[in-house]
Design a protein around this motif. Structure first.
Motif, PDB file in Angstrom:
ATOM      1  N   LEU A 100      51.772  37.564  49.602  1.00  0.00           N
ATOM      2  CA  LEU A 100      52.207  38.948  49.451  1.00  0.00           C
ATOM      3  C   LEU A 100      52.582  39.564  50.796  1.00  0.00           C
ATOM      4  N   PHE A 125      42.104  39.346  46.532  1.00  0.00           N
ATOM      5  CA  PHE A 125      43.096  40.065  45.732  1.00  0.00           C
ATOM      6  C   PHE A 125      42.376  40.841  44.651  1.00  0.00           C
ATOM      7  N   HIS A 127      42.776  42.914  41.773  1.00  0.00           N
ATOM      8  CA  HIS A 127      43.770  43.347  40.782  1.00  0.00           C
ATOM      9  C   HIS A 127      43.165  43.530  39.397  1.00  0.00           C
ATOM     10  N   ARG A 136      48.728  41.724  33.170  1.00  0.00           N
ATOM     11  CA  ARG A 136      48.987  41.935  34.594  1.00  0.00           C
ATOM     12  C   ARG A 136      49.432  43.351  34.920  1.00  0.00           C
ATOM     13  N   SER A 171      45.807  46.494  43.804  1.00  0.00           N
ATOM     14  CA  SER A 171      46.822  47.189  43.021  1.00  0.00           C
ATOM     15  C   SER A 171      46.275  48.534  42.570  1.00  0.00           C
ATOM     16  N   LEU A 180      50.929  48.124  45.764  1.00  0.00           N
ATOM     17  CA  LEU A 180      49.986  47.255  46.461  1.00  0.00           C
ATOM     18  C   LEU A 180      49.608  47.899  47.781  1.00  0.00           C
ATOM     19  N   ILE A 229      53.370  41.207  42.027  1.00  0.00           N
ATOM     20  CA  ILE A 229      52.075  40.806  41.460  1.00  0.00           C
ATOM     21  C   ILE A 229      52.255  39.619  40.528  1.00  0.00           C
TER      22      ILE A 229
END
Length: 377
Positions: A100, A125, A127, A136, A171, A180, A229
């Motif tokens: 990323l 991460f 998320h 997602r 996120s 992000l 993502i």
């Protein structure tokens, strides 16, 4: 890595160097000791990947301090690390986090990448959330403008490698969509509840309570993060497929050694035809998953969204089925010894079992492929 032959040679040397280092610094007894210690420092072998081997940047572009190996280097690293049950924090830091960062160049990202390659920073991460269930886009953590910066409120669940992390890439949702952000662990308002995972790793649930961040914490444009993502999670999914190949190869080696030594009726049980058939089925499942993972890895960097999604999900289904076939076969052929803490086979099977569901179980990936438009003929 300009030609296929040069790339193959470079990756072979990478695998050999890494395997020797892990044998010396993360053997099975050393792993057992680390599990008993179970603190929130990165695993003892981690720093050596940077200081002794200089391999943490193997996949990164040369312009960002790497070797330019791309996804092929990630898969080679993950397979070798998988065989040693040592995939974290490489997965969270290099595959997801560094991936990323390199796609959002800037002063902050470039500085953090240098620290990562030097082994001075570890990423997690953040998320997934308690309600998201592999969706997602299901993010409820709130991002709001706060003067010249941002304010965060929300929760993240089962953030792998978080107890080891110096920074989180997370996120959050605002009126503009998903974004992000890079959040240093010591930021005021960040609270972790750390715990061990069943496969010997570490994870945490994280609460963000009125966390204030400067404007430069944002990666890319506000509200534009969902495609990034999805790409990062697809790359991570393929990486754990490669990890599973390393685990299953170790299971096959250990199982073959055992059945050649174990005797019944005065002969090795490896001579029994039914066991030969079982071993052949395990080997075929493993090689199908390995071939598909390698094939997808060659094209994932250049594929469009639907092509990437279809290919990665297909590889994940094959890897999950192989994990079940090889893992169950290894335990059954070892008998009761296969589930003891004293043998690596039980540890490998636990990790392989969790890989089956990580980043989505087979049923989720099959539904995902079914929703895509038909592939062009």
């Amino acid at each position: 890595m300009s030609t296929l032959t040069e790339q193959d040679e470079t990756l072979a040397m990478l695998r050999d160097s890494l395997a020797r280092y892990l044998d010396d610094n993360h053997g099975f007894e050393q792993r057992l000791y680390a599990l008993r210690k179970a603190d929130d420092a990165p695993p003892p072998f981690w720093q050596g990947l940077a200081s002794e081997l200089d391999l943490l940047g193997a996949a990164l572009p040369e312009s960002q301090g790497g070797l330019g190996g791309g996804m092929a280097a990630h898969l080679a690293m993950m397979e070798t690390l998988g065989g040693a049950l040592a995939a974290e924090p490489y997965l969270s830091t290099m595959v997801i986090g560094a991936g990323l960062l390199q796609r959002h160049p800037g002063a902050q990202a470039d500085a953090l990448l240098k620290r990562i390659v030097a082994g001075q920073a570890v990423l997690a991460f953040a998320h997934g959330e308690p309600q998201s269930r592999h969706d997602r886009a299901d993010v409820q953590t709130e991002l709001a403008r706060d003067g010249g910066g941002f304010r965060l409120n929300g929760r993240k669940a089962v953030v792998h490698a978080a107890p080891w992390a110096s920074h989180f890439i997370m996120s959050a949702r605002s009126g503009a969509g998903l974004s992000l952000l890079v959040v240093p662990r010591e930021t005021a308002g960040v609270r972790l509840r750390a715990y061990p995972t069943r496969d010997g790793g570490r994870a945490a649930d994280i609460a963000f309570g009125d966390v204030r961040l400067p404007a430069e914490a944002l990666l890319g444009a506000e509200g534009s993060a969902l495609p990034q993502i999805e790409r990062a999670l697809d790359e991570a999914t393929l990486a754990v497929c490669a990890e599973s190949i390393g685990i299953m190869r170790r299971l096959m080696r250990d199982t073959l050694d055992y059945v050649r030594q174990r005797k019944q009726f005065g002969v090795p049980i490896s001579s029994f035809q039914v066991l030969r058939h079982r071993l052949a089925d395990m080997h075929m499942a493993l090689e199908r998953a390995a071939a598909l993972t390698a094939s997808v890895g060659e094209h994932v960097d250049t594929a469009d969204h639907d092509e990437r999604a279809r290919a990665v999900s297909s590889a994940k289904v094959a890897a999950a089925k192989a994990c079940k076939a090889v893992g169950q076969g290894a335990v059954q052929l070892h008998g009761g010894m296969g589930m003891t803490e004293e043998l690596a086979v039980g540890h490998c099977v636990r990790r392989a079992t969790l890989i089956e569901g990580q980043f989505g179980p087979p049923a989720w990936h099959l539904r995902r492929v079914a929703k895509l438009r038909p592939a062009a003929t």
